[in-house]
Design a protein around this motif. Structure first.
Motif, PDB file in Angstrom:
ATOM      1  N   ALA A   1       1.104   3.528   2.193  1.00 18.14           N
ATOM      2  CA  ALA A   1       1.628   3.965   3.483  1.00 18.14           C
ATOM      3  C   ALA A   1       3.121   3.684   3.581  1.00 18.14           C
ATOM      4  CB  ALA A   1       0.881   3.252   4.607  1.00 18.14           C
ATOM      5  N   ALA A   2       3.575   2.637   2.865  1.00 14.42           N
ATOM      6  CA  ALA A   2       4.980   2.255   2.934  1.00 14.42           C
ATOM      7  C   ALA A   2       5.873   3.165   2.076  1.00 14.42           C
ATOM      8  CB  ALA A   2       5.125   0.805   2.496  1.00 14.42           C
TER       9      ALA A   2
ATOM     10  N   ALA B   1      -6.106   8.463  -1.459  1.00 12.95           N
ATOM     11  CA  ALA B   1      -6.782   9.447  -0.619  1.00 12.95           C
ATOM     12  C   ALA B   1      -7.634  10.359  -1.502  1.00 12.95           C
ATOM     13  CB  ALA B   1      -5.747  10.263   0.151  1.00 12.95           C
TER      14      ALA B   1
ATOM     15  N   CYS C   1       5.730   7.035  -3.792  1.00 10.08           N
ATOM     16  CA  CYS C   1       4.428   6.374  -3.874  1.00 10.08           C
ATOM     17  C   CYS C   1       4.602   5.011  -4.531  1.00 10.08           C
ATOM     18  CB  CYS C   1       3.439   7.251  -4.647  1.00 10.08           C
ATOM     19  SG  CYS C   1       3.681   7.270  -6.421  1.00 10.08           S
TER      20      CYS C   1
ATOM     21  N   HIS D   1      -6.959   2.620  -1.625  1.00 13.76           N
ATOM     22  CA  HIS D   1      -5.758   3.293  -1.130  1.00 13.76           C
ATOM     23  C   HIS D   1      -5.622   4.764  -1.494  1.00 13.76           C
ATOM     24  CE1 HIS D   1      -4.081  -0.322   0.484  1.00 13.76           C
ATOM     25  NE2 HIS D   1      -4.066  -0.945  -0.689  1.00 13.76           N
TER      26      HIS D   1
ATOM     27  N   GLY E   1       0.827  -1.215   0.000  1.00 16.48           N
ATOM     28  CA  GLY E   1       0.000   0.000   0.000  1.00 16.48           C
ATOM     29  C   GLY E   1       0.854   1.254   0.000  1.00 16.48           C
TER      30      GLY E   1
ATOM     31  N   SER F   1      -5.720  12.995  -3.307  1.00 17.72           N
ATOM     32  CA  SER F   1      -4.496  12.627  -4.027  1.00 17.72           C
ATOM     33  C   SER F   1      -4.769  12.401  -5.505  1.00 17.72           C
ATOM     34  CB  SER F   1      -3.910  11.339  -3.460  1.00 17.72           C
ATOM     35  OG  SER F   1      -3.315  11.584  -2.218  1.00 17.72           O
TER      36      SER F   1
END
Ligand code: ADP
Ligand code: ZN
Ligand code: ZN
Length: 723
Positions: free
Chosen positions: A209-210, A238, A345, A236, A207, A241
């Motif tokens: 977040a990493a 946002a 990303c 995933h 995802g 985004s």
């Protein structure tokens, strides 16, 4: 103390220009400026805003800034700076490519006025009479709650006539304005649930977040990769985004855009070469302003000025159209991976036939390999059969068993797809008395016969002449087309199956705007039909009614001199095979070949990509080819072959580093094209960095030397075509 800036211009020169920054100006990297240049003024892009001024040179001042903000945001600027070095292309040209044409020309960065349609307040709800589509359009426009552009109306499936009909009835009117961000539509569809296999693949994708991650989604044809991308973005991404979905060719697969629109509505923006200048500017500005769009675009979309990029997807990552074939020869796929690392990303590279480069990256742990080896729904992979045609009579390239299979397929109420790798009627016209074959006067190749247009045409330089019915050399009438093209196969099938629509899909039949859409609509009805076409048919289409695929001749890549030919042949054959049996009925594939006992063909008939790809990768190891070493070509073309070779000899003399391997110079396989004589030098190195530095020095010195004005040269890093 005087301040100075380094500025790039849209010119093919490998240098930047120093300018003084006047006291009243504040400038930033990536910003557009007006500068005096020679006797004119030019538009420049700031690369370094606080450079150390060169000594003893009086710098001219920057005249003005075009806007107060940088046209190229930080990551875009860094991406292109990196790419200019990597691909040995002048930085100014790279940077300006990332601007829409209007901004390259120095025009204002403002949204253009567009025609916007809306319902006149107080217009009646229902139309009198039976204008059903007009009523639907009226309802649709009402639902939109904001005025819509003509293009949006068209994207929703309506046409101009319907719009004009409503206008004449005094129900809608057009105004000029700029379309703004859209409120979310309410009627967006829900995503279908993922199957167990799809969920497992989905859950293995890292995802956002990493931060940065790269995943190679190896999903067989029809496994539902698009569905996974949709779920990924849904879960995933946002709400504020942006995302980028790269596709090889948008015009060929309007279905993909439609699928994304169904779930994300007006959050979807498209980017491709058929947008006009104001559409480009408009979309570019929406992205630059941070609107949370999901861009579906072809390779150049990787350079768009995203500022909150949350996810990148590269669909059909093996596709050769990601590599630009001229000028700035970048790979959109490779830039996408670099861009993801800059923007921190995730990037997902998806394919049923991943490139050997990406498989290698997965092997060495740079990419996470995610496998999806089941088709979606009830669909199964088609069974592949080899059909040896060495001693079989052929009609339009088709053997009797192939024609019989087509007949059975149609009788079962299904659709068939016939793949021919050449367009036109036949690749050559030949005299059966004197053996003469008509060649292009400008290229080392033969003229293809195009029966529909009664022409003989060169597919390399566009030369054409009227078709002849006798040999131009000996006047014999035994002058006939030899070999297969799509037109010929179409004719044979149309005669053999007079009641069934035969739909040809190649570059000639799809030139008119909207023709692909019309074809997809016709095939989409599910009624029996035969599709005959080139490569274009191998590209990601989802035609659930197709249960049979026939490959007229598979052997092209088996004995080519190009080291990539077997990989490309394997990918094309499996992709085109993958069009069969995507719906409820099971599929079959017949591959006509003269080499059915060739081990490669044998393994291919098992339909599995990875074992063959691994084998090809082994062959690359032993030859020390990419991806095991970095490769670049130095190409030259001149009015004589001697001129090209002499130039390349002088280039080779500078490539003295013992760690480099240099092959050539050698004439290209097609040595003469459009009256220019072409040759090349192959440079290989086990160190990417060293190759890059050597090539940079080479470019510098080749630039400095005066070359014959008619000589053209270029460097191609990571070339796809090497013959
Ligand atoms: P790929 O891109 O991997 O070739 P697609 O995403 O085009 O495959 O999917 C193939 C077909 O299967 C499409 O018609 C798609 O709508 C359907 N499909 C995929 N996943 C699902 C699912 N989970 N539920 C229902 N239909 C699905
Ligand atoms: Zn003749
Ligand atoms: Zn030609």
């Amino acid at each position: 103390m005087t301040r100075s800036a380094r500025i790039a211009l849209a010119r093919p020169i490998r240098r930047l220009f120093d300018y003084q920054v006047p006291d009243h100006l504040d400038i930033l990297p990536g910003q557009r400026v007006r500068i005096p240049f020679g006797r004119q003024t030019a538009t420049g892009l700031v690369v370094t805003a606080d450079a150390i001024p060169p000594e003893n040179i009086a710098l001219k001042p920057i005249s003005s800034t075009l806007e107060s903000w940088p046209a190229l945001p930080d990551e875009t600027l860094r991406l292109l700076t990196w790419a200019a070095t990597y691909y040995q292309h002048p930085l100014g040209e790279c940077l300006f490519m990332a601007l829409p044409p209007a901004l390259r020309r120095g025009q204002a960065a403002e949204r253009r006025q567009q025609v916007l349609w809306q319902v006149i307040p107080g217009a009646p709800q229902n139309l009198s009479g039976n204008a059903r589509r007009q009523q639907e359009l009226l309802d649709w426009l009402r639902q939109q709650s904001v005025p819509c552009t003509t293009r949006e109306v068209a994207a929703a499936g309506f046409n101009r006539t319907q719009l004009k009909g409503l206008r004449e009835k005094g129900l809608v009117h057009e105004t000029a304005g700029t379309p703004g961000p859209r409120p979310p539509e309410e009627s967006l569809q829900d995503l279908p649930e993922l199957s167990a296999a799809q969920s497992a693949a989905f859950n293995s994708l890292p995802g956002p977040a990493a931060g940065f991650s790269a995943a190679l989604l190896y999903g067989i044809t029809g496994s539902g990769k698009t569905e996974i991308y949709l779920h990924y973005l849904n879960r995933h991404l946002a709400p504020d985004s942006q995302a980028l979905v790269l596709v090889p060719e948008i015009n060929l697969t309007p279905q993909t855009v439609a699928r994304f629109r169904r779930y994300f509505g007006s959050r979807i923006a498209v980017w491709h070469s058929s947008l006009n200048d104001s559409e480009r500017l408009d979309t570019w500005l929406r992205i630059r302003e941070g609107e949370p769009v999901i861009v579906i675009g072809t390779r150049s979309a990787v350079m768009l000025p995203f500022i909150t990029l949350g996810t990148i997807v590269v669909d059909e990552e093996h596709d050769s159209s990601y590599k630009q074939g001229e000028g700035f020869r970048y790979s959109g796929r490779d830039l996408a991976v670099y861009r993801a690392s800059l923007n921190r990303c995730p990037v997902i590279l998806g394919s049923a036939t991943p490139s050997l480069e990406s498989l290698h990256n997965a092997r060495i742990g740079k990419y996470r390999l995610v496998r999806l080896e089941e088709r979606a729904g009830h669909a199964r992979l088609p069974e592949i059969r080899l059909l040896d045609i060495r001693s079989r009579p052929l009609e339009g390239g088709l053997s009797a068993p192939a024609i019989q299979a087509i007949r059975e397929c149609l009788e079962g109420g299904n659709q068939a797809l016939v793949f021919v790798n050449r367009r036109g009627y036949a690749p050559v016209m030949m005299c059966f008395d004197c053996g003469h074959m008509v060649e292009c006067p400008h290229c080392d190749t033969r003229l293809a016969y195009h029966r529909r247009d009664r022409a003989m045409r060169c597919h390399h330089c566009n030369f054409q002449m009227a078709a002849k019915d006798h040999c131009p050399k000996c006047q014999s009438e035994a002058f006939k087309p030899v070999g297969q093209g799509t037109e010929r196969t179409e004719d044979v099938l149309a005669t053999g199956f007079p009641d069934i629509p035969v739909i040809r899909v190649d570059r000639d039949s799809t030139q008119r705007k909207g023709s692909i859409q019309a074809i997809i609509r016709e095939v989409g009805t599910g009624a029996p039909c035969i599709l005959v076409g080139t490569q274009m048919l191998a590209k990601g289409h989802d035609f659930p009614g197709v249960t049979l695929v026939v490959v007229v001749n598979a052997d092209g890549g088996l004995f080519s001199v190009d080291f990539r030919a077997p990989e490309q042949m394997l990918q094309t054959l499996l992709q085109v095979s993958g069009r069969a049996g995507r719906g409820t009925a099971s599929g079959r594939v017949l591959i006509q070949t003269c080499h059915s006992d060739h081990p490669f063909m044998q393994t291919l008939s098992e339909g599995k990509y990875l074992p063959l790809a691994e084998q090809l990768l082994e062959e690359r190891t032993s030859g020390n080819f990419p991806p095991f070493r970095a490769m670049a070509l130095v190409r030259a073309e001149a009015l004589t072959m001697a001129g090209s070779l002499a130039f390349l000899d002088s280039a080779k003399a500078q490539l003295t580093d013992p760690a480099l391997e240099v092959w050539g110079p050698l004439p290209s396989v097609m040595a003469r094209r459009a009256d220019r004589h072409r040759a090349q030098l192959v440079v290989l190195s086990s160190s990417r960095k060293q190759l890059s530095q050597t090539l940079a020095r080479l470019c510098q010195s080749l630039d400095e030397k005066r070359q014959t004005p008619t000589l053209r040269w270029q460097i191609d890093v990571d070339p796809l075509e090497t013959s």
